[in-house]
Design a protein around this motif. Structure first.
Motif, PDB file in Angstrom:
ATOM      1  N   SER A   1       2.951   1.873   3.340  1.00 20.42           N
ATOM      2  CA  SER A   1       2.339   1.870   4.671  1.00 20.42           C
ATOM      3  C   SER A   1       2.066   0.460   5.183  1.00 20.42           C
ATOM      4  N   SER A   2       1.902  -0.488   4.252  1.00 19.05           N
ATOM      5  CA  SER A   2       1.628  -1.867   4.652  1.00 19.05           C
ATOM      6  C   SER A   2       1.863  -2.789   3.466  1.00 19.05           C
TER       7      SER A   2
ATOM      8  N   ARG B   1       0.868  -1.183   0.000  1.00 19.39           N
ATOM      9  CA  ARG B   1       0.000   0.000   0.000  1.00 19.39           C
ATOM     10  C   ARG B   1       0.903   1.231   0.000  1.00 19.39           C
ATOM     11  N   ARG B   2       0.597   2.164  -0.895  1.00 24.61           N
ATOM     12  CA  ARG B   2       1.386   3.384  -1.015  1.00 24.61           C
ATOM     13  C   ARG B   2       1.138   4.309   0.179  1.00 24.61           C
ATOM     14  N   ALA B   3       2.224   4.801   0.779  1.00 27.27           N
ATOM     15  CA  ALA B   3       2.145   5.712   1.925  1.00 27.27           C
ATOM     16  C   ALA B   3       2.249   7.167   1.487  1.00 27.27           C
ATOM     17  N   ILE B   4       2.495   7.401   0.202  1.00 33.76           N
ATOM     18  CA  ILE B   4       2.682   8.755  -0.308  1.00 33.76           C
ATOM     19  C   ILE B   4       1.932   8.933  -1.628  1.00 33.76           C
ATOM     20  N   GLU B   5       1.758  10.178  -2.013  1.00 37.72           N
ATOM     21  CA  GLU B   5       1.212  10.488  -3.338  1.00 37.72           C
ATOM     22  C   GLU B   5       2.311  10.278  -4.371  1.00 37.72           C
TER      23      GLU B   5
ATOM     24  N   GLU C   1      14.810  -1.541   1.119  1.00 35.21           N
ATOM     25  CA  GLU C   1      14.316  -0.294   1.718  1.00 35.21           C
ATOM     26  C   GLU C   1      12.847  -0.389   2.123  1.00 35.21           C
ATOM     27  N   GLU C   2      12.025  -0.951   1.271  1.00 35.35           N
ATOM     28  CA  GLU C   2      10.579  -0.954   1.507  1.00 35.35           C
ATOM     29  C   GLU C   2      10.094  -2.085   2.409  1.00 35.35           C
TER      30      GLU C   2
END
Length: 177
Positions: free
Chosen positions: A144-145, A61-65, A94-95
């Motif tokens: 984010s997850s 899930r993307r934590a940023i735009e 990293e992720e």
């Protein structure tokens, strides 16, 4: 033509500052004052297709735009003077705090990534990756997850990027035959 396309956004020559910076149909700009010639090329980005021992695909899930909260494959942009293979390993570390044991090129797909009001065109290169261990997996950096999905249960409408959606669809189709 989208208002974020470079020919709609870029107005000044980055070399001399002149407004005589004209867009041409070959995806380039040419400055009438200093003759600086700038081509709009595709940037390289990587995506990892990671399957666990249950045969489920790992999505993040993307934590940023852009596309905050949408599903994605782990990955990102290839840094300047970096190989795509090193980029895959770096991004997964990293992720997700994971180490890749083995990777194999799968496919590529073009994409438009709108950031800061400008369309950045990418070629997304997907790799099938085997992970050493999922023991220390955790969401970090710009995710984010993470979630694992059975191939038939992947919510394609929650994947934000057209390229990633096409890569996932191809991967599922190729692994169900």
């Amino acid at each position: 033509m989208a208002p974020t396309f470079p020919e709609k956004v870029i107005r000044y020559c980055p070399k001399c500052g002149s407004r005589d910076f004209v867009y041409h149909r070959d995806n380039s700009f040419l400055c009438g004052s200093c003759s600086f010639h700038l081509y709009i090329n595709s940037a390289a980005a990587v995506a990892a297709l990671i399957v666990n021992e249950k045969g489920e695909l790992l999505l993040t899930r993307r934590a940023i735009e852009p596309q905050l909260g949408m599903l994605d494959l782990p990955g990102g942009f290839v840094d300047v003077m970096e190989t795509v293979e090193n980029a895959v390993q770096r991004e997964i570390s990293e992720e997700l705090n994971l180490n890749i044991k083995e990777m194999k090129y799968f496919m590529s797909y073009p994409n438009e990534y709108v950031f800061g009001g400008l369309s950045v065109f990418t070629t997304d290169l997907a790799f099938i990756c085997r992970i050493e261990s999922f023991k220390n997996i955790k969401a970090e950096d710009d995710i984010s997850s993470f979630e694992f999905y059975k191939p038939g249960d992947i919510p394609l409408d929650e994947i934000g990027s057209v390229s990633i959606k096409e890569i996932v669809k191809s991967f599922v189709k190729n692994n169900n035959n």
